[in-house]
Design an enzyme around this catalytic site. Structure first.
Site, short mmCIF file in Angstrom:
data_model
loop_
_atom_site.label_atom_id
_atom_site.label_comp_id
_atom_site.label_asym_id
_atom_site.label_seq_id
_atom_site.Cartn_x
_atom_site.Cartn_y
_atom_site.Cartn_z
N PRO A 1 -3.34 -12.32 9.96
CA PRO A 1 -3.46 -12.25 11.19
C PRO A 1 -3.80 -10.80 11.54
CG PRO A 1 -1.19 -12.54 10.97
CD PRO A 1 -2.03 -12.95 9.76
N ASP A 2 -5.01 -10.37 12.36
CA ASP A 2 -5.03 -8.96 12.75
C ASP A 2 -4.11 -8.81 14.09
OD1 ASP A 2 -6.30 -6.67 14.14
OD2 ASP A 2 -8.11 -6.97 13.18
N ILE A 3 -3.30 -8.02 13.60
CA ILE A 3 -2.12 -7.61 14.75
C ILE A 3 -2.58 -6.86 15.85
CG2 ILE A 3 0.00 -6.48 15.01
CD1 ILE A 3 0.85 -6.86 12.02
N LYS B 1 -11.99 -4.07 18.09
CA LYS B 1 -10.62 -4.60 18.50
C LYS B 1 -10.44 -4.36 19.91
CE LYS B 1 -8.97 -3.50 13.74
NZ LYS B 1 -8.75 -5.11 13.34
N PHE C 1 -5.10 2.99 14.77
CA PHE C 1 -5.15 4.01 13.68
C PHE C 1 -6.29 3.52 12.42
CE2 PHE C 1 -1.71 6.06 15.23
CZ PHE C 1 -1.38 7.50 14.57
N ASN D 1 0.91 -1.13 -0.06
CA ASN D 1 -0.04 0.08 -0.02
C ASN D 1 0.88 1.23 -0.06
OD1 ASN D 1 0.72 0.90 2.81
ND2 ASN D 1 -0.33 -1.15 3.18
N ASP E 1 -4.70 -6.48 4.88
CA ASP E 1 -5.68 -7.51 5.40
C ASP E 1 -5.56 -8.85 4.61
OD1 ASP E 1 -6.69 -5.41 6.99
OD2 ASP E 1 -8.05 -4.55 5.49
#
Length: 402
Positions: free
Chosen positions: A307-309, A343, A325, A210, A278
């Site tokens: 994985p969602d850090i 989250k 963020f 990105n 993602d």
């Protein structure tokens, strides 16, 4: 004095004989790593030439309120946003009076009204002028408004008088400028920051990524060290120097970043500023993918979730105070609030990346911070360095209150 490293300082030079000291002050500030831009009043130009200060600062000196060479002829707004500190040395009695009354009739006074940076004055005038009740009243009013006064000192003056009114020497002023950035609100606190993009390989040649430059995360790391924190910075691939006294861990993929973060735990505060992919390709080709003449014009990639850090770290039994963020292109506050709840975060920083002036790779930012009670605190557009210091102070207050 390391606190001046990479700081942006606008030096205003007023019309007093002490302007000769301004040249030495520019050198002292630059010796400590500061970037200096000089703004001169008409009177200041009578005592020292712009050419001298241009040579010492390495930048053209700003002289006029309406500068045709500046972007949109709005030089005062550009400088106001650029500055981390506005230091006026010398600050004459006339200049102090105009600032106290909010008069903006030249570039320097207009800049002071337009900036949200710290403003400091180094008074320089005859001892009788300094003692005059009007000057003393102006000095008191300016300090009440948050403007700092560096001096004046006492001693012999150009007019032959002896008394208060001398501008402080360059070394002293440089030290006091550095003290403006001394905020030990995070002394001893362990802070983990993620920054930059991640890269997810397709084959040995290509990858998915990105536009994140990492500038915001690196600015936060620098501001946190300045505040006394012990900082670990886990960064995706970026082209930025490591801030002084920051432990940096370079990673590539989202899984690499998660592993590095987990290895860096426990931490007291987590600031997840990285733009993590993602999804990643389910299979990474062992060799460079070639065009298939039988496949038409397309290439099919099967993607799987990364994985969602942030959620993983915020869900640990020893979870840190967690700040996320949300970089969004639409429905900014709605999406950010949803992410905050989903989250299990303490704070979330909402950033409108659809706006090119504050989006990826920009030098400036404007953010809104949302807390667990969905209260919103907005930070106006300014340099990422200033936003970072404001945000670190805000986070420190909320962390200590918890």
């Amino acid at each position: 004095m390391q606190r001046l490293y990479r700081k942006r300082i606008v030096l205003g030079v007023g019309g007093g004989i002490a302007a000769y000291k301004s040249a030495e002050l520019v050198r002292r500030l630059r010796d400590q790593g500061a970037e200096v831009r000089v703004v001169m009043t008409q009177g200041g130009r009578e005592f020292i030439t712009p050419l001298t200060l241009q040579a010492l600062s390495g930048h053209p000196v700003h002289l006029d309120l309406l500068d045709a060479a500046a972007e949109a002829a709005m030089g005062h707004i550009e400088l106001a946003r650029w500055a981390d500190l506005v230091l006026i040395a010398p600050a004459t009695a006339d200049l102090m009076a105009r600032l106290a009354q909010g008069i903006a009739n030249d570039l320097l006074t207009t800049l002071v009204l337009a900036t949200d940076a710290q403003v400091a004055l180094a008074p320089a005038m005859n001892q009788a002028m300094w003692r005059d009740p009007a000057t003393q009243a102006n000095a008191e009013l300016l300090q009440q408004r948050g403007i700092r006064l560096f001096g004046p000192g006492a001693g012999s003056q150009a007019c032959g008088d002896i008394g208060m009114g001398r501008m402080l020497e360059a070394d002293d002023l440089a030290q006091r400028a550095a003290d403006c950035f001394q905020r030990n609100v995070l002394d001893g606190v362990r802070l983990l920051i993620t920054a930059g993009p991640t890269q997810e390989n397709i084959d040995p040649v290509r990858y998915i990524t990105n536009h994140s430059s990492g500038k915001m995360g690196f600015a936060l790391a620098e501001a946190a060290v300045e505040a006394g924190a012990q900082v670990t910075l886990v960064s995706g691939p970026v082209f930025l120097p490591t801030p002084d006294r920051v432990q940096r861990i370079d990673v590539v993929s989202a899984r690499d970043m998660l592993a590095a973060c987990e290895a860096s735990m426990p931490a007291d505060i987590l600031i997840a500023a990285a733009a993590v992919a993602d999804y990643r390709p389910e299979v990474v080709a062992a060799h460079k993918l070639k065009k298939d003449p039988n496949s038409g014009d397309g290439l099919y990639l099967q993607m799987v979730r990364n994985p969602d850090i942030l959620a993983t770290l915020a869900g640990r039994p020893d979870r840190p105070f967690s700040v996320g963020f949300a970089a969004e292109t639409e429905n900014l506050l709605e999406y950010a609030s949803g992410k905050l709840k989903a989250k299990n975060l303490d704070l979330i920083v909402a950033n409108d990346v659809a706006n090119p002036s504050i989006g990826f790779n920009s030098e400036e930012n404007a953010i809104t911070v949302i807390d667990r009670q969905l209260r919103q605190t907005a930070f106006a557009q300014t340099s990422k360095g200033k936003i970072a210091r404001q945000l670190i102070t805000f986070i420190a207050d909320r962390y200590q209150a918890r």
